[in-house]
Design a protein around this motif. Structure first.
Motif, PDB file in Angstrom:
ATOM      1  N   GLU A  39       0.839  -1.182   0.000  1.00 53.91           N
ATOM      2  CA  GLU A  39       0.000   0.000   0.000  1.00 53.91           C
ATOM      3  C   GLU A  39       0.882   1.243   0.000  1.00 53.91           C
ATOM      4  O   GLU A  39       1.910   1.294   0.695  1.00 53.91           O
ATOM      5  CB  GLU A  39      -0.887   0.007   1.248  1.00 53.91           C
ATOM      6  N   ASP A  40       0.530   2.228  -0.808  1.00 54.97           N
ATOM      7  CA  ASP A  40       1.288   3.469  -0.827  1.00 54.97           C
ATOM      8  C   ASP A  40       1.025   4.240   0.457  1.00 54.97           C
ATOM      9  O   ASP A  40      -0.127   4.509   0.821  1.00 54.97           O
ATOM     10  CB  ASP A  40       0.882   4.339  -2.017  1.00 54.97           C
ATOM     11  N   VAL A  41       2.096   4.567   1.128  1.00 49.15           N
ATOM     12  CA  VAL A  41       2.002   5.328   2.365  1.00 49.15           C
ATOM     13  C   VAL A  41       2.891   6.550   2.210  1.00 49.15           C
ATOM     14  O   VAL A  41       4.077   6.423   1.902  1.00 49.15           O
ATOM     15  CB  VAL A  41       2.464   4.480   3.575  1.00 49.15           C
ATOM     16  N   ILE A  42       2.323   7.714   2.443  1.00 46.45           N
ATOM     17  CA  ILE A  42       3.090   8.945   2.341  1.00 46.45           C
ATOM     18  C   ILE A  42       3.863   9.121   3.633  1.00 46.45           C
ATOM     19  O   ILE A  42       3.295   9.104   4.722  1.00 46.45           O
ATOM     20  CB  ILE A  42       2.173  10.159   2.098  1.00 46.45           C
ATOM     21  N   LYS A  43       5.173   9.260   3.499  1.00 53.34           N
ATOM     22  CA  LYS A  43       5.992   9.506   4.680  1.00 53.34           C
ATOM     23  C   LYS A  43       7.203  10.323   4.267  1.00 53.34           C
ATOM     24  O   LYS A  43       7.667  10.252   3.133  1.00 53.34           O
ATOM     25  CB  LYS A  43       6.403   8.207   5.355  1.00 53.34           C
ATOM     26  N   GLN A  44       7.709  11.104   5.181  1.00 50.86           N
ATOM     27  CA  GLN A  44       8.853  11.961   4.915  1.00 50.86           C
ATOM     28  C   GLN A  44      10.105  11.213   5.358  1.00 50.86           C
ATOM     29  O   GLN A  44      10.367  11.063   6.538  1.00 50.86           O
ATOM     30  CB  GLN A  44       8.708  13.280   5.689  1.00 50.86           C
ATOM     31  N   GLU A  45      10.886  10.719   4.372  1.00 47.22           N
ATOM     32  CA  GLU A  45      12.101   9.974   4.683  1.00 47.22           C
ATOM     33  C   GLU A  45      13.250  10.918   5.034  1.00 47.22           C
ATOM     34  O   GLU A  45      13.975  10.677   5.980  1.00 47.22           O
ATOM     35  CB  GLU A  45      12.502   9.089   3.508  1.00 47.22           C
ATOM     36  N   THR A 104      13.916  18.407   3.365  1.00 49.26           N
ATOM     37  CA  THR A 104      14.313  19.146   2.168  1.00 49.26           C
ATOM     38  C   THR A 104      15.764  19.580   2.285  1.00 49.26           C
ATOM     39  O   THR A 104      16.535  19.485   1.330  1.00 49.26           O
ATOM     40  CB  THR A 104      13.404  20.368   1.967  1.00 49.26           C
TER      41      THR A 104
END
Length: 95
Positions: free
Chosen positions: A64-70, A73
């Motif tokens: 499942e696509d999960v949005i996360k900030q790896e 910036t």
């Protein structure tokens, strides 16, 4: 079908390649070998053989696509040769 020098010249022009005289001859030989191999494959009797769509019978298990900030910036831009603080800056390539 056989490949001749005019065909190699046309393909080289389309691919934006500059071939020397020896490279042209090598290319002609290589392309004729490829076409010879394809002729051999065309001799194989494939009646009753189903076309191969997938390399395996296993189902494709997708996560499942999960949005996360790896990374942040700032971390992403830390090794950039040029940036404006939030975007990569690159040289203009289209006029």
């Amino acid at each position: 079908m056989t490949i001749d020098e005019q065909t190699v010249d046309k393909i080289a022009h389309l691919a934006r390649l500059e071939l020397g005289a020896q490279e042209k001859q090598d290319m002609i030989a290589d392309m004729n070998k490829i076409l010879g191999f394809m002729d051999k494959l065309n001799e194989v009797d494939t009646t009753g053989v189903e076309p191969l769509i997938y390399m395996t019978d296993e189902p494709n298990t997708l996560r499942e696509d999960v949005i996360k900030q790896e990374i942040t910036t700032a971390e992403a831009l830390s090794n950039a040769p040029d940036h404006d603080g939030s975007h990569f800056l690159v040289a203009k390539v289209i006029k």
